[in-house]
Scaffold this motif. Sequence first.
Motif, mmCIF file in Angstrom:
data_model
loop_
_atom_site.group_PDB
_atom_site.id
_atom_site.type_symbol
_atom_site.label_atom_id
_atom_site.label_comp_id
_atom_site.label_asym_id
_atom_site.label_seq_id
_atom_site.Cartn_x
_atom_site.Cartn_y
_atom_site.Cartn_z
ATOM 1 N N PRO A 251 -11.571 -8.814 2.398
ATOM 2 C CA PRO A 251 -10.231 -8.359 2.815
ATOM 3 C C PRO A 251 -9.313 -8.014 1.645
ATOM 4 C CG PRO A 251 -10.536 -10.720 3.242
ATOM 5 C CD PRO A 251 -11.862 -10.186 2.833
ATOM 6 N N ARG A 252 -9.543 -8.630 0.484
ATOM 7 C CA ARG A 252 -8.653 -8.352 -0.658
ATOM 8 C C ARG A 252 -8.766 -6.887 -1.088
ATOM 9 N NH1 ARG A 252 -10.105 -13.596 -4.351
ATOM 10 N NH2 ARG A 252 -8.599 -15.037 -3.440
ATOM 11 N N THR A 253 -10.013 -6.378 -1.124
ATOM 12 C CA THR A 253 -10.197 -4.987 -1.520
ATOM 13 C C THR A 253 -9.501 -4.067 -0.522
ATOM 14 O OG1 THR A 253 -12.333 -5.588 -2.424
ATOM 15 C CG2 THR A 253 -11.906 -3.245 -2.176
ATOM 16 N N LYS A 254 -9.706 -4.368 0.756
ATOM 17 C CA LYS A 254 -9.078 -3.544 1.808
ATOM 18 C C LYS A 254 -7.562 -3.503 1.626
ATOM 19 C CE LYS A 254 -11.747 -3.094 5.972
ATOM 20 N NZ LYS A 254 -12.683 -4.107 6.429
ATOM 21 N N ALA A 255 -6.975 -4.678 1.388
ATOM 22 C CA ALA A 255 -5.516 -4.763 1.256
ATOM 23 C C ALA A 255 -5.034 -3.981 0.034
ATOM 24 C CB ALA A 255 -5.083 -6.224 1.147
ATOM 25 N N LEU A 256 -5.752 -4.117 -1.078
ATOM 26 C CA LEU A 256 -5.352 -3.412 -2.305
ATOM 27 C C LEU A 256 -5.445 -1.897 -2.117
ATOM 28 C CD1 LEU A 256 -4.603 -3.246 -5.318
ATOM 29 C CD2 LEU A 256 -7.042 -3.453 -5.841
ATOM 30 N N VAL A 257 -6.589 -1.453 -1.593
ATOM 31 C CA VAL A 257 -6.799 -0.010 -1.429
ATOM 32 C C VAL A 257 -5.750 0.571 -0.480
ATOM 33 C CG1 VAL A 257 -8.416 1.747 -0.575
ATOM 34 C CG2 VAL A 257 -9.256 -0.118 -2.015
ATOM 35 N N ALA A 258 -5.447 -0.164 0.593
ATOM 36 C CA ALA A 258 -4.445 0.321 1.554
ATOM 37 C C ALA A 258 -3.070 0.435 0.893
ATOM 38 C CB ALA A 258 -4.382 -0.612 2.759
ATOM 39 N N THR A 259 -2.729 -0.539 0.056
ATOM 40 C CA THR A 259 -1.426 -0.511 -0.628
ATOM 41 C C THR A 259 -1.343 0.666 -1.596
ATOM 42 O OG1 THR A 259 -1.248 -2.904 -0.454
ATOM 43 C CG2 THR A 259 0.151 -1.846 -2.083
ATOM 44 N N LEU A 260 -2.393 0.848 -2.410
ATOM 45 C CA LEU A 260 -2.396 1.951 -3.376
ATOM 46 C C LEU A 260 -2.257 3.281 -2.650
ATOM 47 C CD1 LEU A 260 -5.329 0.777 -5.706
ATOM 48 C CD2 LEU A 260 -2.878 0.662 -6.209
ATOM 49 N N ASN A 261 -2.954 3.385 -1.521
ATOM 50 C CA ASN A 261 -2.936 4.619 -0.753
ATOM 51 C C ASN A 261 -1.560 4.870 -0.139
ATOM 52 O OD1 ASN A 261 -4.229 6.883 0.086
ATOM 53 N ND2 ASN A 261 -4.994 5.993 1.975
ATOM 54 N N ALA A 262 -0.976 3.819 0.447
ATOM 55 C CA ALA A 262 0.325 3.969 1.103
ATOM 56 C C ALA A 262 1.401 4.397 0.099
ATOM 57 C CB ALA A 262 0.722 2.656 1.769
ATOM 58 N N ASN A 263 1.285 3.919 -1.138
ATOM 59 C CA ASN A 263 2.314 4.218 -2.144
ATOM 60 C C ASN A 263 1.945 5.392 -3.053
ATOM 61 O OD1 ASN A 263 4.072 1.996 -1.410
ATOM 62 N ND2 ASN A 263 2.469 0.676 -2.237
#
Length: 434
Positions: A251-263
Amino acid sequence: MLQLFALLTAALVSRPASIPPVESPVAIVGGTLITGLDDTQIRESAVIFENGRIIYAGKLAGAPIPQNAQIVDAKNRWLIPGLIDMHVHLDEVITPEMFLKFGVTSVRDVGSRLVTIQRWRAKHSVPHIFWMGRNIDEGTPSWWGAVAVKGPAQVPGLLDDMVNQGVDGVKLYVNAGPDVARSVIEQAHERGMPVTAHPGKTSPKRLSEDGIDNIEHVSQLFLDLCDASTSVNPGYFAGYKRAAETDLYGPRTKALVATLNANHTAITPTLTVSIMPLDKNETRRYAGWTSVPPRWRNEWKRSYWDFISTKGWTTKQMLAADSACSNYRKLVTLLYRAGVPLIAGTDTPAPNVLPGAGLLVELELMGECGIPPVELIRSATSRAASILRREDDVGAIAAGRCADILVLTADPTKDIKNLHKIERTYHDGHRVKR
Ligand SMILES: [Zn+2]
């Protein structure tokens, strides 16, 4: 007076070396044009430039070719924008001419001294230089190339000084904590400048949430993927060990990738600096198209480079580093598939990473992560220019931009290795002597 002097200095250093204007316009005709902006390829094209700037790029039919233009026949040739290496250290580069030799017409320097930047800009045979000033740390500088503030209160003053020195952006370094990082991002944006970071004490996810433009080194993203107890600056082998032992599919990778993408946070993977210094056979990646000059072979033997050396490593350690690199590549694939913007940078001149040639290796390594050639070209041209906030100047073959143009004898969209086949390079409209 002091202020006037500062303004003058800023004006002087923010401009590339003064080059005499070209006498007559040049028209490169009949080639396939890859603008760097999108997927379209224009066959039977014309690119016209004068006094260092492109005045037309499009179809040959109907192109406004001036009467006095010098015509260059580009039949069976491909044109792409000059390449941009987004992560270099000019303080340590001993062969300035090598960038242009391999088609790198712009570099982003991420931490050299002002005196080095000024010396380089005074030369004619060097790329455009975009300078991020000295790296910004907090408390104590984590290397000789960094400056440290005591806290956020000192940030505005430091950034004013850096603006006066003529920086094109700023870079946060390992020891910058979250409060200083946020202040640097805010203050730099207020001054119209982009910010990147080599994260350490502030997590990449936090930097992304605070609106940073760019983060360096895919290896540093592992700060958010491993246990919090892991040191922020673990040392050379420990960094690989950390990544080798990380589970990438949690889940950590998912959360990081989603954040980078959103911003829309751009990542500079710099795979070369993780992979190339491990290679005992340093010439493997250069086989068939270039080789490591003896000057560089000797340079990298100096003890200065021991901080990124595998001297004395056991087989087990080498294997751990290899599996770390395979995790780096996998993460690049995940970032690409999720839509996180990727840009090309090398950390030239780390051991085995040659100026110019290193960027072609980086693009190959990124290609091995499943990124198609057209996207790779954008990562080293128009997307890099937009992170630099210099879309008006570099990164595309388009009217108004600098005439930084590569003419290739093979199609780079079929195989990124065709970037080795440069026949002509124009830099600011001047043909580079090969
Ligand atoms: Zn670096």
